[in-house]
Motif scaffolding. Structure first.
Motif, PDB file in Angstrom:
ATOM      1  N   VAL A   1      69.246 -31.262 169.739  1.00  0.00           N
ATOM      2  CA  VAL A   1      68.955 -32.701 169.847  1.00  0.00           C
ATOM      3  C   VAL A   1      69.504 -33.424 168.611  1.00  0.00           C
ATOM      4  N   MET A   2      69.378 -32.777 167.453  1.00  0.00           N
ATOM      5  CA  MET A   2      69.912 -33.352 166.207  1.00  0.00           C
ATOM      6  C   MET A   2      71.419 -33.578 166.320  1.00  0.00           C
ATOM      7  N   LEU A   3      72.140 -32.591 166.869  1.00  0.00           N
ATOM      8  CA  LEU A   3      73.594 -32.734 167.043  1.00  0.00           C
ATOM      9  C   LEU A   3      73.899 -33.885 167.998  1.00  0.00           C
ATOM     10  N   LEU A   4      73.103 -33.990 169.079  1.00  0.00           N
ATOM     11  CA  LEU A   4      73.340 -35.069 170.050  1.00  0.00           C
ATOM     12  C   LEU A   4      73.087 -36.438 169.410  1.00  0.00           C
ATOM     13  N   ILE A   5      72.068 -36.519 168.546  1.00  0.00           N
ATOM     14  CA  ILE A   5      71.801 -37.794 167.846  1.00  0.00           C
ATOM     15  C   ILE A   5      72.978 -38.138 166.927  1.00  0.00           C
ATOM     16  N   TYR A   6      73.451 -37.134 166.194  1.00  0.00           N
ATOM     17  CA  TYR A   6      74.625 -37.364 165.328  1.00  0.00           C
ATOM     18  C   TYR A   6      75.806 -37.875 166.156  1.00  0.00           C
ATOM     19  N   LEU A   7      76.050 -37.241 167.315  1.00  0.00           N
ATOM     20  CA  LEU A   7      77.198 -37.640 168.142  1.00  0.00           C
ATOM     21  C   LEU A   7      76.995 -39.058 168.679  1.00  0.00           C
ATOM     22  N   GLY A   8      75.751 -39.389 169.040  1.00  0.00           N
ATOM     23  CA  GLY A   8      75.439 -40.746 169.505  1.00  0.00           C
ATOM     24  C   GLY A   8      75.713 -41.775 168.429  1.00  0.00           C
ATOM     25  N   ILE A   9      75.324 -41.436 167.194  1.00  0.00           N
ATOM     26  CA  ILE A   9      75.552 -42.346 166.054  1.00  0.00           C
ATOM     27  C   ILE A   9      77.055 -42.538 165.819  1.00  0.00           C
ATOM     28  N   LEU A  10      77.804 -41.428 165.872  1.00  0.00           N
ATOM     29  CA  LEU A  10      79.267 -41.532 165.683  1.00  0.00           C
ATOM     30  C   LEU A  10      79.895 -42.398 166.775  1.00  0.00           C
ATOM     31  N   ALA A  11      79.399 -42.234 168.018  1.00  0.00           N
ATOM     32  CA  ALA A  11      79.946 -43.013 169.136  1.00  0.00           C
ATOM     33  C   ALA A  11      79.623 -44.500 168.955  1.00  0.00           C
ATOM     34  N   LEU A  12      78.402 -44.789 168.473  1.00  0.00           N
ATOM     35  CA  LEU A  12      77.998 -46.193 168.288  1.00  0.00           C
ATOM     36  C   LEU A  12      78.831 -46.871 167.203  1.00  0.00           C
TER      37      LEU A  12
ATOM     38  N   THR B   1      69.437 -44.598 163.969  1.00  0.00           N
ATOM     39  CA  THR B   1      69.215 -43.559 162.947  1.00  0.00           C
ATOM     40  C   THR B   1      67.732 -43.437 162.620  1.00  0.00           C
ATOM     41  N   LEU B   2      67.053 -44.588 162.448  1.00  0.00           N
ATOM     42  CA  LEU B   2      65.638 -44.539 162.082  1.00  0.00           C
ATOM     43  C   LEU B   2      64.783 -44.005 163.235  1.00  0.00           C
ATOM     44  N   VAL B   3      65.148 -44.355 164.463  1.00  0.00           N
ATOM     45  CA  VAL B   3      64.414 -43.800 165.614  1.00  0.00           C
ATOM     46  C   VAL B   3      64.634 -42.282 165.670  1.00  0.00           C
ATOM     47  N   GLY B   4      65.881 -41.873 165.446  1.00  0.00           N
ATOM     48  CA  GLY B   4      66.227 -40.449 165.505  1.00  0.00           C
ATOM     49  C   GLY B   4      65.603 -39.637 164.377  1.00  0.00           C
ATOM     50  N   ALA B   5      65.168 -40.331 163.296  1.00  0.00           N
ATOM     51  CA  ALA B   5      64.578 -39.622 162.150  1.00  0.00           C
ATOM     52  C   ALA B   5      63.295 -38.896 162.538  1.00  0.00           C
ATOM     53  N   VAL B   6      62.696 -39.272 163.657  1.00  0.00           N
ATOM     54  CA  VAL B   6      61.482 -38.593 164.118  1.00  0.00           C
ATOM     55  C   VAL B   6      61.772 -37.115 164.409  1.00  0.00           C
ATOM     56  N   ASN B   7      63.057 -36.805 164.659  1.00  0.00           N
ATOM     57  CA  ASN B   7      63.431 -35.421 164.975  1.00  0.00           C
ATOM     58  C   ASN B   7      63.478 -34.525 163.723  1.00  0.00           C
ATOM     59  N   VAL B   8      63.572 -35.144 162.534  1.00  0.00           N
ATOM     60  CA  VAL B   8      63.687 -34.340 161.304  1.00  0.00           C
ATOM     61  C   VAL B   8      62.439 -33.474 161.073  1.00  0.00           C
TER      62      VAL B   8
END
Lengths: 246, 51
Positions: free
Chosen positions: A131-142, A160-167
């Protein structure tokens, strides 16, 4: 100090001096780390030589989280203080974090096959890392989808801040759920459970990876500052040509 | 497959990903430096903002 560094011109000057030293130290530590891993560190009593994969898998996992935290703190800088250097920092961190996440997943998979008998298992640690990799890829795409840098930075900051919940989910997944992946053995309350003959090479490799990541991040910020200068000058030229035509 | 294959393949893939990151950083940086130099050579610099 931070205020001074936050000035892009000042940052270019300071980072220009710092970058060769950080990169040089990263190369030196990588050499020492690889020597320790291949010629000094013992084989594991259960895993044998396969434990050598740990010395790249674990630092890559740490850096994946480290760069996400850099992006999250830069995202706060973008949203709260609207500082352009914070935008630039989070944009430069994304591909580096994504690359280390990819390394973590690939090496984990290659370590899993001989040890667990499978390349992949949908357990909490492996899945949250994917999921972390997918968030990174989403951020790069955005970043690529929105052309205007300030608008892109605001949209990416929110993601990024929403995705930080995954950390914390990645970090504590091995404690919260029953996983095939082993629990933490270095950063834990009772201290590391790894013998120093393996811990020292691991920490040297982690420091080498960190310095490599920092050097790439500094270089990425410098390139992004230049890209924005080029963009500004192109826009000014276009405005000047428009005014002349009118 | 022997364990050696998994170990060596892990290190080779890691080296390739990191080499890719470094190569991308160098190529991108050079492209921006070149673009900025071209703009400045055409007289489009910071001063043209005021002019």
């Amino acid at each position: 100090m931070i205020r001074e560094l936050a000035n892009p011109t000042r940052f270019m000057s300071l980072s220009g001096t710092l970058l060769p030293w950080v990169a040089g130290l990263a190369v030196l530590l990588s050499g020492i780390g690889l020597y320790l891993v291949w010629f000094v560190a013992p084989a594991d009593y259960q895993q044998g030589e396969t434990v050598k994969i740990m010395y790249i898998h674990v630092p890559a996992a740490w850096l994946s989280l480290f760069f996400y935290m850099i992006m999250a703190s830069s995202a706060l800088g973008s949203l709260v203080w609207r500082h352009p250097l914070a935008d630039v920092s989070q944009k430069a961190a994304a591909p580096i974090g994504a690359a280390f996440t990819l390394i973590c997943l690939i090496t984990g998979s290659l370590w899993g096959k001989p040890m667990w008998g499978t390349y992949w298992q949908w357990d909490a640690r492996l899945t949250s890392m994917l999921v972390m990799l997918l968030i990174y890829l989403g951020i790069l795409a955005l970043w690529r989808a929105i052309e205007e840098p300030n608008r892109a930075a605001r949209a990416v900051s929110i993601l990024t801040l929403v995705g930080a919940v995954n950390v914390p989910i990645v970090k504590f997944s091995v404690d919260w759920w029953n996983t095939l992946h082993q629990p933490a053995s270095v950063f834990r309350l009772g201290g590391p459970t790894i013998h120093s003959s393996m811990l020292v090479p691991l920490l040297v490799m982690a420091l080498a990876f960190t310095l490599m990541g920092v050097a790439l991040h500094l270089s990425g910020i410098r390139t992004e500052i230049l890209r924005r200068r080029v963009r500004t000058l192109n826009l000014l030229e276009a405005e000047r040509l428009d005014a002349r035509a009118a | 497959m022997t364990h050696t294959f998994f170990i060596v393949f892990s290190y080779v893939l890691t080296a390739l990903v990191i080499a890719g990151l470094i190569l991308r950083a160098v190529i991108d940086h050079r492209a921006q430096v070149r673009a900025l130099a071209e703009l400045e050579a055409r007289g489009i610099g910071r001063r043209s903002r005021r002019g």
